[in-house]
Motif scaffolding. Structure first.
Motif, PDB file in Angstrom:
ATOM      1  N   ILE A 209       1.255  11.757 -11.322  1.00 12.28           N
ATOM      2  CA  ILE A 209       1.909  12.673 -12.436  1.00 12.28           C
ATOM      3  C   ILE A 209       2.732  11.820 -13.410  1.00 12.28           C
ATOM      4  CG2 ILE A 209       3.456  14.607 -12.563  1.00 12.28           C
ATOM      5  CD1 ILE A 209       2.173  15.888 -10.168  1.00 12.28           C
ATOM      6  N   ALA A 210       3.687  11.106 -12.910  1.00 14.57           N
ATOM      7  CA  ALA A 210       4.494  10.436 -13.478  1.00 14.57           C
ATOM      8  C   ALA A 210       4.049   9.412 -14.357  1.00 14.57           C
ATOM      9  CB  ALA A 210       5.775   9.852 -12.729  1.00 14.57           C
ATOM     10  N   ARG A 211       3.088   8.696 -14.168  1.00 14.83           N
ATOM     11  CA  ARG A 211       2.262   7.777 -14.838  1.00 14.83           C
ATOM     12  C   ARG A 211       2.012   8.290 -16.332  1.00 14.83           C
ATOM     13  NH1 ARG A 211      -2.145   7.799 -11.240  1.00 14.83           N
ATOM     14  NH2 ARG A 211      -1.418   5.598 -10.646  1.00 14.83           N
ATOM     15  N   SER A 212       1.788   9.690 -16.285  1.00 15.07           N
ATOM     16  CA  SER A 212       1.572  10.405 -17.813  1.00 15.07           C
ATOM     17  C   SER A 212       2.673  10.760 -18.386  1.00 15.07           C
ATOM     18  CB  SER A 212       0.658  11.749 -17.675  1.00 15.07           C
ATOM     19  OG  SER A 212       1.527  12.674 -16.790  1.00 15.07           O
ATOM     20  N   PHE A 213       3.917  10.541 -18.049  1.00 11.20           N
ATOM     21  CA  PHE A 213       5.121  10.782 -18.665  1.00 11.20           C
ATOM     22  C   PHE A 213       5.368   9.625 -19.683  1.00 11.20           C
ATOM     23  CE2 PHE A 213       7.332  13.169 -14.923  1.00 11.20           C
ATOM     24  CZ  PHE A 213       6.408  14.394 -15.097  1.00 11.20           C
ATOM     25  N   PRO A 214       6.182  10.024 -20.983  1.00  4.99           N
ATOM     26  CA  PRO A 214       6.514   8.934 -21.532  1.00  4.99           C
ATOM     27  C   PRO A 214       7.475   8.100 -20.831  1.00  4.99           C
ATOM     28  CG  PRO A 214       6.850  11.060 -22.820  1.00  4.99           C
ATOM     29  CD  PRO A 214       6.437  11.533 -21.343  1.00  4.99           C
ATOM     30  N   PHE A 233       9.981  -0.880  -5.083  1.00  9.06           N
ATOM     31  CA  PHE A 233       8.927  -0.750  -4.220  1.00  9.06           C
ATOM     32  C   PHE A 233       8.255  -2.087  -3.965  1.00  9.06           C
ATOM     33  CE2 PHE A 233       4.184  -0.270  -3.674  1.00  9.06           C
ATOM     34  CZ  PHE A 233       4.353   0.553  -2.564  1.00  9.06           C
ATOM     35  N   GLU A 234       8.544  -2.380  -2.764  1.00  8.73           N
ATOM     36  CA  GLU A 234       8.101  -3.938  -2.272  1.00  8.73           C
ATOM     37  C   GLU A 234       8.659  -4.830  -3.215  1.00  8.73           C
ATOM     38  OE1 GLU A 234       6.433  -4.411   0.159  1.00  8.73           O
ATOM     39  OE2 GLU A 234       4.781  -3.110   0.537  1.00  8.73           O
ATOM     40  N   GLY A 235      10.035  -4.566  -3.505  1.00  7.29           N
ATOM     41  CA  GLY A 235      10.755  -5.664  -4.447  1.00  7.29           C
ATOM     42  C   GLY A 235      10.527  -5.456  -5.889  1.00  7.29           C
ATOM     43  N   GLN A 236       9.663  -4.758  -6.251  1.00  7.30           N
ATOM     44  CA  GLN A 236       9.567  -4.645  -7.701  1.00  7.30           C
ATOM     45  C   GLN A 236       9.903  -3.216  -8.187  1.00  7.30           C
ATOM     46  OE1 GLN A 236       5.624  -5.869  -8.875  1.00  7.30           O
ATOM     47  NE2 GLN A 236       5.880  -7.729  -7.912  1.00  7.30           N
ATOM     48  N   CYS A 237       9.793  -3.068  -9.694  1.00  6.95           N
ATOM     49  CA  CYS A 237      10.263  -1.702 -10.179  1.00  6.95           C
ATOM     50  C   CYS A 237       9.174  -0.685  -9.530  1.00  6.95           C
ATOM     51  CB  CYS A 237       9.971  -2.002 -11.766  1.00  6.95           C
ATOM     52  SG  CYS A 237      10.383  -0.390 -12.594  1.00  6.95           S
ATOM     53  N   PRO A 238       9.302   0.469  -9.237  1.00  6.50           N
ATOM     54  CA  PRO A 238       8.329   1.399  -8.797  1.00  6.50           C
ATOM     55  C   PRO A 238       7.276   1.825  -9.702  1.00  6.50           C
ATOM     56  CG  PRO A 238      10.703   2.417  -9.159  1.00  6.50           C
ATOM     57  CD  PRO A 238      10.764   1.154  -9.431  1.00  6.50           C
ATOM     58  N   VAL A 240       5.237   0.122 -11.267  1.00  5.25           N
ATOM     59  CA  VAL A 240       4.002  -0.742 -10.655  1.00  5.25           C
ATOM     60  C   VAL A 240       3.108   0.283 -10.175  1.00  5.25           C
ATOM     61  CG1 VAL A 240       5.270  -2.841 -10.502  1.00  5.25           C
ATOM     62  CG2 VAL A 240       5.044  -1.535  -8.271  1.00  5.25           C
ATOM     63  N   LEU A 241       3.546   1.436  -9.500  1.00  5.39           N
ATOM     64  CA  LEU A 241       2.446   2.062  -8.881  1.00  5.39           C
ATOM     65  C   LEU A 241       1.605   2.781  -9.970  1.00  5.39           C
ATOM     66  CD1 LEU A 241       4.961   3.808  -6.089  1.00  5.39           C
ATOM     67  CD2 LEU A 241       2.829   2.170  -5.598  1.00  5.39           C
ATOM     68  N   PHE A 242       1.996   2.777 -11.135  1.00  5.63           N
ATOM     69  CA  PHE A 242       1.391   3.688 -12.302  1.00  5.63           C
ATOM     70  C   PHE A 242       0.058   2.894 -12.237  1.00  5.63           C
ATOM     71  CE2 PHE A 242       5.568   5.021 -14.296  1.00  5.63           C
ATOM     72  CZ  PHE A 242       5.663   5.940 -13.491  1.00  5.63           C
ATOM     73  N   ASP A 243       0.052   1.538 -12.080  1.00  2.00           N
ATOM     74  CA  ASP A 243      -1.037   0.935 -12.684  1.00  2.00           C
ATOM     75  C   ASP A 243      -1.774  -0.135 -11.448  1.00  2.00           C
ATOM     76  OD1 ASP A 243      -1.300   1.991 -15.381  1.00  2.00           O
ATOM     77  OD2 ASP A 243       0.494   0.427 -15.418  1.00  2.00           O
ATOM     78  N   ALA A 244      -1.198   0.233 -10.177  1.00  7.29           N
ATOM     79  CA  ALA A 244      -1.746  -0.538  -8.897  1.00  7.29           C
ATOM     80  C   ALA A 244      -2.054   0.051  -7.908  1.00  7.29           C
ATOM     81  CB  ALA A 244      -0.712  -1.773  -9.093  1.00  7.29           C
ATOM     82  N   GLU A 247      -1.101  -0.878  -1.829  1.00  8.35           N
ATOM     83  CA  GLU A 247      -1.303  -1.639  -0.630  1.00  8.35           C
ATOM     84  C   GLU A 247      -1.475  -3.200  -1.226  1.00  8.35           C
ATOM     85  OE1 GLU A 247      -1.238  -0.688   2.484  1.00  8.35           O
ATOM     86  OE2 GLU A 247      -0.789   1.171   1.648  1.00  8.35           O
ATOM     87  N   ASP A 248      -1.452  -3.384  -2.535  1.00  2.10           N
ATOM     88  CA  ASP A 248      -1.520  -4.828  -3.026  1.00  2.10           C
ATOM     89  C   ASP A 248      -0.318  -5.473  -2.543  1.00  2.10           C
ATOM     90  OD1 ASP A 248      -3.803  -4.224  -4.490  1.00  2.10           O
ATOM     91  OD2 ASP A 248      -2.772  -3.767  -6.288  1.00  2.10           O
ATOM     92  N   ALA A 249      -0.677  -6.855  -2.296  1.00  2.00           N
ATOM     93  CA  ALA A 249       0.344  -7.676  -1.924  1.00  2.00           C
ATOM     94  C   ALA A 249       1.319  -8.194  -2.991  1.00  2.00           C
ATOM     95  CB  ALA A 249       0.076  -8.922  -1.159  1.00  2.00           C
ATOM     96  N   ARG A 250       2.485  -8.137  -2.984  1.00  2.00           N
ATOM     97  CA  ARG A 250       3.147  -8.535  -4.291  1.00  2.00           C
ATOM     98  C   ARG A 250       4.481  -9.418  -3.874  1.00  2.00           C
ATOM     99  NH1 ARG A 250       2.606  -4.044  -7.085  1.00  2.00           N
ATOM    100  NH2 ARG A 250       1.225  -2.951  -5.393  1.00  2.00           N
ATOM    101  N   ALA A 251       5.106 -10.054  -5.052  1.00  2.00           N
ATOM    102  CA  ALA A 251       6.125 -10.889  -4.790  1.00  2.00           C
ATOM    103  C   ALA A 251       7.324  -9.838  -5.120  1.00  2.00           C
ATOM    104  CB  ALA A 251       6.010 -12.053  -5.518  1.00  2.00           C
TER     105      ALA A 251
END
Length: 280
Positions: A209-214, A233-238, A240-244, A247-251
């Protein structure tokens, strides 16, 4: 807000509040009365307003109100966040609410820090008869430590488009509805970005839902880190869940304030100098 509250007349267009009121009609009708003495047996409440009316974003992002919230809270956080957006309907026969301070949700130091700014937006007229918000002037800040407020309360009478703004440390409560009509309003509040908000924003507005927000809205509801590194989220800005895929591995990526980044750079440089001397 030296009095702990302010009533800003004409803070938003009356037409905007009217459109929101219409959008929320069906949800008001479907929502059961609250349970418990605090919320009130003759009161209806519901949240998630950003998905219940396309016009709510304009209210939540009211520039003058946001600037006021930043001034009131900015000394204690890097960024503010949305605490809740909740619709309230007070029915005839509703009793006066228990006087309270919203800062009591958090068990932090009292009288030293402001945690919250509330904005009550009337959808109908707020009057003494229909349960307009009761506020105790100058009951905020250190006065929150005083057992009995020093000043008599006032009733915040207001019309759609007006904003009743008060601090989280200000004593307040809904009045009793002695009229024959419902009293409707919306409470939008902003709190320190490192607090757990009243409304769990990530459940209210999950990533799909939030991915559609400004972007400014998605950040206000928590899809951004509060430096240093809080809310990741996994050491990154949350966001990232809008486009990934989750379960992706991330730094993990540092998210530091400028002062912290500068201290870290000095530390790394000194360590590198030591390491270089050891190798030579």
């Amino acid at each position: 807000m030296s009095n702990g509250f302010a009533i800003i007349r004409g803070a938003a267009p009356t037409s905007l509040l009217g459109r929101i009121n219409v959008d929320l009609d069906s949800r008001y009708a479907a929502t059961p009365f609250c349970e418990g003495g605090f919320y009130g047996a003759r009161t209806k409440r519901f949240g998630r307003l950003l998905i219940r009316s396309p016009h709510m974003a304009d209210l939540v992002m009211n520039r003058a109100i946001l600037e006021l919230a930043e001034i009131a809270l900015g000394n204690w956080c890097e960024r503010i966040q949305l605490n809740l957006a909740q619709a309230i309907e007070l029915h005839p026969g509703a009793l006066a609410q228990f006087p309270h301070r919203d800062q009591d949700m958090w068990q932090g130091a009292l009288g030293e820090v402001e945690y919250l700014v509330n904005v009550m937006w009337p959808l109908t007229s707020f009057t003494a008869e229909n349960g307009g918000t009761i506020i105790w002037p100058r009951s905020h800040g250190l006065e929150a430590l005083v057992e009995e407020p020093r000043e008599a309360p006032i009733i915040a009478e207001a019309e759609p488009g007006d904003a009743i703004v008060f601090l989280g440390s200000t004593l307040h409560g809904a009045g009793a509805n002695h009229s024959k009509a419902v009293r409707r309003g919306i409470i939008v509040s902003y709190c320190l970005g490192w607090l757990k908000p009243y409304e769990n924003q990530w459940l209210a507005y999950p990533p799909h839902i939030a991915r559609s927000f400004p972007r400014e809205i998605s950040e206000l509801v928590g899809y951004v880190q509060h430096r240093p590194n809080l809310g990741n989220f996994e050491g990154q800005c949350p966001s990232v869940l809008f486009d990934a895929d989750p379960e992706d591995a991330r730094a993990a990526v540092d998210a530091l304030r400028p002062d912290q980044a500068a201290m870290l750079a000095q530390h790394v440089a000194s360590q590198q100098a030591v390491a270089s001397g050891t190798r030579s």
